[in-house]
Write an enzyme that holds these catalytic residues in place. Sequence first.
Site, PDB file in Angstrom:
ATOM      1  N   HIS A  16       0.838  -1.206   0.000  1.00 50.92           N
ATOM      2  CA  HIS A  16       0.000   0.000   0.000  1.00 50.92           C
ATOM      3  C   HIS A  16       0.873   1.257   0.000  1.00 50.92           C
ATOM      4  O   HIS A  16       0.595   2.221  -0.711  1.00 50.92           O
ATOM      5  CB  HIS A  16      -0.887   0.051   1.258  1.00 50.92           C
ATOM      6  CG  HIS A  16      -1.903  -1.040   1.364  1.00 50.92           C
ATOM      7  ND1 HIS A  16      -2.067  -1.785   2.505  1.00 50.92           N
ATOM      8  CD2 HIS A  16      -2.831  -1.516   0.482  1.00 50.92           C
ATOM      9  CE1 HIS A  16      -3.060  -2.648   2.331  1.00 50.92           C
ATOM     10  NE2 HIS A  16      -3.529  -2.516   1.113  1.00 50.92           N
ATOM     11  N   LYS A  40     -17.348  -6.201   8.688  1.00 46.78           N
ATOM     12  CA  LYS A  40     -16.264  -7.047   8.149  1.00 46.78           C
ATOM     13  C   LYS A  40     -15.354  -7.585   9.264  1.00 46.78           C
ATOM     14  O   LYS A  40     -14.423  -8.331   8.989  1.00 46.78           O
ATOM     15  CB  LYS A  40     -15.413  -6.242   7.166  1.00 46.78           C
ATOM     16  CG  LYS A  40     -15.815  -6.431   5.712  1.00 46.78           C
ATOM     17  CD  LYS A  40     -14.780  -5.752   4.840  1.00 46.78           C
ATOM     18  CE  LYS A  40     -14.673  -6.336   3.456  1.00 46.78           C
ATOM     19  NZ  LYS A  40     -13.594  -5.655   2.694  1.00 46.78           N
ATOM     20  N   ARG A  88      -1.925  -6.249  -8.381  1.00 44.92           N
ATOM     21  CA  ARG A  88      -0.882  -7.223  -8.069  1.00 44.92           C
ATOM     22  C   ARG A  88      -0.765  -8.297  -9.134  1.00 44.92           C
ATOM     23  O   ARG A  88       0.297  -8.771  -9.443  1.00 44.92           O
ATOM     24  CB  ARG A  88      -1.155  -7.876  -6.713  1.00 44.92           C
ATOM     25  CG  ARG A  88      -0.827  -6.978  -5.547  1.00 44.92           C
ATOM     26  CD  ARG A  88      -1.437  -7.463  -4.268  1.00 44.92           C
ATOM     27  NE  ARG A  88      -2.877  -7.274  -4.299  1.00 44.92           N
ATOM     28  CZ  ARG A  88      -3.662  -7.368  -3.233  1.00 44.92           C
ATOM     29  NH1 ARG A  88      -3.140  -7.677  -2.066  1.00 44.92           N
ATOM     30  NH2 ARG A  88      -4.953  -7.162  -3.336  1.00 44.92           N
ATOM     31  N   SER A 126      -2.885  -7.715   2.966  1.00 47.44           N
ATOM     32  CA  SER A 126      -3.153  -7.523   4.400  1.00 47.44           C
ATOM     33  C   SER A 126      -3.568  -8.841   5.037  1.00 47.44           C
ATOM     34  O   SER A 126      -3.200  -9.133   6.174  1.00 47.44           O
ATOM     35  CB  SER A 126      -4.271  -6.492   4.590  1.00 47.44           C
ATOM     36  OG  SER A 126      -3.858  -5.243   4.119  1.00 47.44           O
TER      37      SER A 126
HETATM   38  P1  ADP Z   1      -5.864  -5.940   0.583  1.00 48.55           P
HETATM   39  O1  ADP Z   1      -6.416  -6.419  -0.747  1.00 48.55           O
HETATM   40  O2  ADP Z   1      -4.404  -6.237   0.782  1.00 48.55           O
HETATM   41  O3  ADP Z   1      -6.722  -6.258   1.776  1.00 48.55           O
HETATM   42  P2  ADP Z   1      -7.044  -3.339   0.404  1.00 48.55           P
HETATM   43  O4  ADP Z   1      -8.432  -3.813   0.355  1.00 48.55           O
HETATM   44  O5  ADP Z   1      -6.724  -2.393   1.502  1.00 48.55           O
HETATM   45  O6  ADP Z   1      -5.880  -4.393   0.507  1.00 48.55           O
HETATM   46  O7  ADP Z   1      -6.661  -2.774  -1.034  1.00 48.55           O
HETATM   47  C1  ADP Z   1      -6.635  -1.447  -1.408  1.00 48.55           C
HETATM   48  C2  ADP Z   1      -5.934  -1.306  -2.725  1.00 48.55           C
HETATM   49  O8  ADP Z   1      -4.566  -1.622  -2.573  1.00 48.55           O
HETATM   50  C3  ADP Z   1      -6.411  -2.206  -3.867  1.00 48.55           C
HETATM   51  O9  ADP Z   1      -6.324  -1.473  -5.081  1.00 48.55           O
HETATM   52  C4  ADP Z   1      -5.385  -3.321  -3.875  1.00 48.55           C
HETATM   53  O10 ADP Z   1      -5.299  -3.935  -5.140  1.00 48.55           O
HETATM   54  C5  ADP Z   1      -4.142  -2.548  -3.549  1.00 48.55           C
HETATM   55  N1  ADP Z   1      -3.078  -3.357  -2.978  1.00 48.55           N
HETATM   56  C6  ADP Z   1      -3.145  -4.178  -1.911  1.00 48.55           C
HETATM   57  N2  ADP Z   1      -1.948  -4.753  -1.674  1.00 48.55           N
HETATM   58  C7  ADP Z   1      -1.094  -4.295  -2.644  1.00 48.55           C
HETATM   59  C8  ADP Z   1       0.288  -4.542  -2.966  1.00 48.55           C
HETATM   60  N3  ADP Z   1       1.018  -5.403  -2.271  1.00 48.55           N
HETATM   61  N4  ADP Z   1       0.823  -3.871  -4.011  1.00 48.55           N
HETATM   62  C9  ADP Z   1       0.075  -3.027  -4.739  1.00 48.55           C
HETATM   63  N5  ADP Z   1      -1.247  -2.752  -4.496  1.00 48.55           N
HETATM   64  C10 ADP Z   1      -1.817  -3.384  -3.467  1.00 48.55           C
END
Ligand code: ADP
Length: 166
Positions: A16, A40, A88, A126
């Site tokens: 992130h 959630k 990703r 996460s």
């Molecule tokens: P996660 O999918 O890890 O629970 P979130 O729901 O917080 O994360 O995702 C928010 C945004 O961050 C989404 O666009 C997701 O694709 C992106 N994201 C999550 N992890 C990564 C990563 N390791 N590298 C790049 N983008 C990421």
Amino acid sequence: MIALYAGSFDPVTLGHIDIITRGAHLATRLIVAVADNPHKMPLFSVQERIALLRDALHGIEVEITAFSGLLAEYARQRNVTAILRGLRDGDDFASERRYAWHNQLFDGNIETIFLPASPALSMVSSRMVREAAQLIVRAGLNDSALDALVPPNVCTALREKFIAKG
Ligand code: ADP
């Protein structure tokens, strides 16, 4: 470009942070919005997730806030011109292009900008971080493996959380 990067950030990972750092260079203003979704059952409360982001993003100029409800509606209220997302892999692409299309249907002025994940961070999620941290803390193992996944303040918070939870 007023950009919005939204997510659960439960907790924020180095993946992130990489997207936020790169997005902050592209946008005139970047809003990082933490989804307030109590049903959630997040590991960290929305206040904790915001505090972890604030600490980890120290020195990077972004607004960090909570949001609930429909993302496109929140984006419209905040005069956002672009929703920023990280990709990703192909699975992310498959779901993200659908969200992008829905957001466009809701408001034709909102574009979605995809940034490819940095290769070294493209496996980081996460969920994986939560699972790994729980196993490491419960087994009493050294948590240095988490250093490649999350910033140091998140590593500390995960340890404290799982020690408290037992
Ligand atoms: P996660 O999918 O890890 O629970 P979130 O729901 O917080 O994360 O995702 C928010 C945004 O961050 C989404 O666009 C997701 O694709 C992106 N994201 C999550 N992890 C990564 C990563 N390791 N590298 C790049 N983008 C990421």
